[in-house]
Design a protein around this motif. Structure first.
Motif, PDB file in Angstrom:
ATOM      1  N   PRO A   1     -65.581 -23.748 -10.630  1.00 18.44           N
ATOM      2  CA  PRO A   1     -64.176 -24.011 -10.966  1.00 18.44           C
ATOM      3  C   PRO A   1     -64.003 -25.240 -11.858  1.00 18.44           C
ATOM      4  N   ASP A   2     -65.009 -26.111 -11.894  1.00 15.57           N
ATOM      5  CA  ASP A   2     -64.958 -27.291 -12.761  1.00 15.57           C
ATOM      6  C   ASP A   2     -65.303 -26.972 -14.209  1.00 15.57           C
ATOM      7  N   ASN A   3     -65.770 -25.749 -14.461  1.00 10.46           N
ATOM      8  CA  ASN A   3     -66.163 -25.354 -15.804  1.00 10.46           C
ATOM      9  C   ASN A   3     -65.445 -24.043 -16.177  1.00 10.46           C
ATOM     10  N   PRO A   4     -64.292 -24.150 -16.844  1.00  5.75           N
ATOM     11  CA  PRO A   4     -63.507 -22.953 -17.168  1.00  5.75           C
ATOM     12  C   PRO A   4     -64.272 -21.887 -17.940  1.00  5.75           C
ATOM     13  N   ASP A   5     -65.196 -22.288 -18.820  1.00  6.08           N
ATOM     14  CA  ASP A   5     -65.958 -21.296 -19.590  1.00  6.08           C
ATOM     15  C   ASP A   5     -66.758 -20.373 -18.667  1.00  6.08           C
ATOM     16  N   THR A   6     -67.366 -20.955 -17.637  1.00  2.00           N
ATOM     17  CA  THR A   6     -68.146 -20.131 -16.708  1.00  2.00           C
ATOM     18  C   THR A   6     -67.236 -19.224 -15.885  1.00  2.00           C
ATOM     19  N   MET A   7     -66.061 -19.722 -15.552  1.00  2.54           N
ATOM     20  CA  MET A   7     -65.105 -18.910 -14.786  1.00  2.54           C
ATOM     21  C   MET A   7     -64.595 -17.750 -15.640  1.00  2.54           C
ATOM     22  N   CYS A   8     -64.346 -18.019 -16.921  1.00  3.34           N
ATOM     23  CA  CYS A   8     -63.907 -16.957 -17.828  1.00  3.34           C
ATOM     24  C   CYS A   8     -64.992 -15.891 -17.968  1.00  3.34           C
ATOM     25  N   ARG A   9     -66.244 -16.334 -18.085  1.00  2.82           N
ATOM     26  CA  ARG A   9     -67.342 -15.390 -18.209  1.00  2.82           C
ATOM     27  C   ARG A   9     -67.400 -14.475 -16.989  1.00  2.82           C
ATOM     28  N   VAL A  10     -67.339 -15.059 -15.807  1.00  2.00           N
ATOM     29  CA  VAL A  10     -67.391 -14.259 -14.575  1.00  2.00           C
ATOM     30  C   VAL A  10     -66.167 -13.341 -14.499  1.00  2.00           C
ATOM     31  N   GLY A  11     -65.014 -13.848 -14.872  1.00  2.00           N
ATOM     32  CA  GLY A  11     -63.810 -13.024 -14.865  1.00  2.00           C
ATOM     33  C   GLY A  11     -63.942 -11.823 -15.785  1.00  2.00           C
ATOM     34  N   ARG A  12     -64.446 -12.054 -17.000  1.00  2.00           N
ATOM     35  CA  ARG A  12     -64.642 -10.947 -17.948  1.00  2.00           C
ATOM     36  C   ARG A  12     -65.660  -9.937 -17.408  1.00  2.00           C
ATOM     37  N   GLU A  13     -66.728 -10.444 -16.784  1.00  2.00           N
ATOM     38  CA  GLU A  13     -67.735  -9.544 -16.202  1.00  2.00           C
ATOM     39  C   GLU A  13     -67.115  -8.673 -15.100  1.00  2.00           C
ATOM     40  N   GLU A  14     -66.296  -9.276 -14.264  1.00  2.00           N
ATOM     41  CA  GLU A  14     -65.671  -8.533 -13.164  1.00  2.00           C
ATOM     42  C   GLU A  14     -64.662  -7.507 -13.693  1.00  2.00           C
ATOM     43  N   ILE A  15     -63.931  -7.884 -14.740  1.00  3.15           N
ATOM     44  CA  ILE A  15     -62.991  -6.938 -15.363  1.00  3.15           C
ATOM     45  C   ILE A  15     -63.764  -5.761 -15.949  1.00  3.15           C
ATOM     46  N   ALA A  16     -64.859  -6.063 -16.658  1.00  2.00           N
ATOM     47  CA  ALA A  16     -65.665  -5.008 -17.288  1.00  2.00           C
ATOM     48  C   ALA A  16     -66.260  -4.058 -16.247  1.00  2.00           C
ATOM     49  N   LYS A  17     -66.650  -4.598 -15.097  1.00  2.75           N
ATOM     50  CA  LYS A  17     -67.219  -3.763 -14.032  1.00  2.75           C
ATOM     51  C   LYS A  17     -66.142  -2.997 -13.264  1.00  2.75           C
ATOM     52  N   ALA A  18     -64.884  -3.354 -13.482  1.00  2.88           N
ATOM     53  CA  ALA A  18     -63.775  -2.778 -12.707  1.00  2.88           C
ATOM     54  C   ALA A  18     -64.019  -2.978 -11.209  1.00  2.88           C
ATOM     55  N   SER A  19     -64.520  -4.153 -10.880  1.00  2.95           N
ATOM     56  CA  SER A  19     -64.793  -4.486  -9.480  1.00  2.95           C
ATOM     57  C   SER A  19     -63.475  -4.760  -8.763  1.00  2.95           C
ATOM     58  N   ALA A  20     -63.567  -4.999  -7.471  1.00  2.00           N
ATOM     59  CA  ALA A  20     -62.369  -5.339  -6.699  1.00  2.00           C
ATOM     60  C   ALA A  20     -61.721  -6.604  -7.272  1.00  2.00           C
ATOM     61  N   ILE A  21     -62.535  -7.579  -7.641  1.00  2.00           N
ATOM     62  CA  ILE A  21     -62.002  -8.805  -8.249  1.00  2.00           C
ATOM     63  C   ILE A  21     -61.416  -8.484  -9.621  1.00  2.00           C
ATOM     64  N   GLY A  22     -62.180  -7.763 -10.432  1.00  2.00           N
ATOM     65  CA  GLY A  22     -61.734  -7.413 -11.777  1.00  2.00           C
ATOM     66  C   GLY A  22     -60.454  -6.601 -11.796  1.00  2.00           C
ATOM     67  N   SER A  23     -60.223  -5.806 -10.766  1.00  2.00           N
ATOM     68  CA  SER A  23     -59.008  -4.994 -10.723  1.00  2.00           C
ATOM     69  C   SER A  23     -57.751  -5.837 -10.514  1.00  2.00           C
ATOM     70  N   LEU A  24     -57.938  -7.083 -10.108  1.00  2.00           N
ATOM     71  CA  LEU A  24     -56.802  -7.998  -9.914  1.00  2.00           C
ATOM     72  C   LEU A  24     -56.590  -8.911 -11.122  1.00  2.00           C
ATOM     73  N   LEU A  25     -57.373  -8.692 -12.193  1.00  2.00           N
ATOM     74  CA  LEU A  25     -57.327  -9.541 -13.378  1.00  2.00           C
ATOM     75  C   LEU A  25     -57.167  -8.725 -14.639  1.00  2.00           C
ATOM     76  N   TYR A  26     -56.734  -9.389 -15.706  1.00  2.00           N
ATOM     77  CA  TYR A  26     -56.750  -8.784 -17.044  1.00  2.00           C
ATOM     78  C   TYR A  26     -56.875  -9.894 -18.071  1.00  2.00           C
ATOM     79  N   GLU A  27     -57.493  -9.537 -19.201  1.00  2.00           N
ATOM     80  CA  GLU A  27     -57.641 -10.505 -20.286  1.00  2.00           C
ATOM     81  C   GLU A  27     -56.363 -10.546 -21.097  1.00  2.00           C
ATOM     82  N   ASN A  28     -55.959 -11.759 -21.472  1.00  3.72           N
ATOM     83  CA  ASN A  28     -54.746 -11.910 -22.285  1.00  3.72           C
ATOM     84  C   ASN A  28     -54.969 -11.410 -23.697  1.00  3.72           C
TER      85      ASN A  28
END
Length: 138
Positions: free
Chosen positions: A111-138
């Motif tokens: 959480p102290d490094n936004p770039d790493t959080m964005c990377r994980v967020g994009r990965e989860e969105i791409a996988k359509a995981s449970a986490i990714g299903s709660l997110l979207y890229e702007n």
């Protein structure tokens, strides 16, 4: 029903009740893996959306997911008071945060490094995981 027929029915019901164990025995919420894993998913999605400026949360879906978790807990026999006490408990919140930090660290994110959080967020969105299903890229 004749009284002579009530006795076998009563015996059968008593046997079923005894064989299934105590009715009030349930796993403490902190040990309920299914509920805690779902809460972790919502918490991680929320942390990603708060930390990464290029990812937003599907807030209605997130609230809907939290309500579904609440309904699940109620259906498993937890009272509203038990659920509230659990989600408001500072130690339990800290335990869940530690689980989240460990999950993120295992994926090379913090959480102290936004770039790493964005990377994980994009990965989860791409996988359509449970986490990714709660997110979207702007």
């Amino acid at each position: 029903m004749r009284p002579t027929r009530l006795i076998p029915v009563a015996i059968t019901l008593a046997a079923l009740a005894l064989s299934s164990g105590p009715l009030s025995a349930k796993t403490p919420l902190r040990d309920n893996t299914a509920i805690n894993d779902q809460l972790l998913v919502v918490g991680l999605a929320n942390e990603i959306r708060k930390t990464c400026g290029s990812i937003s949360g599907r807030l209605v879906k997130g609230v809907s997911t939290l309500r579904a978790i609440h309904r699940q807990a109620l259906s498993e026999g937890y009272s509203k008071d038990e659920i509230e006490a659990y989600v408001d408990n500072r130690d339990e919140k800290n335990r869940m945060k530690a689980r989240g930090r460990a999950w993120l660290a295992a994926r090379g994110a913090s959480p102290d490094n936004p770039d790493t959080m964005c990377r994980v967020g994009r990965e989860e969105i791409a996988k359509a995981s449970a986490i990714g299903s709660l997110l979207y890229e702007n």
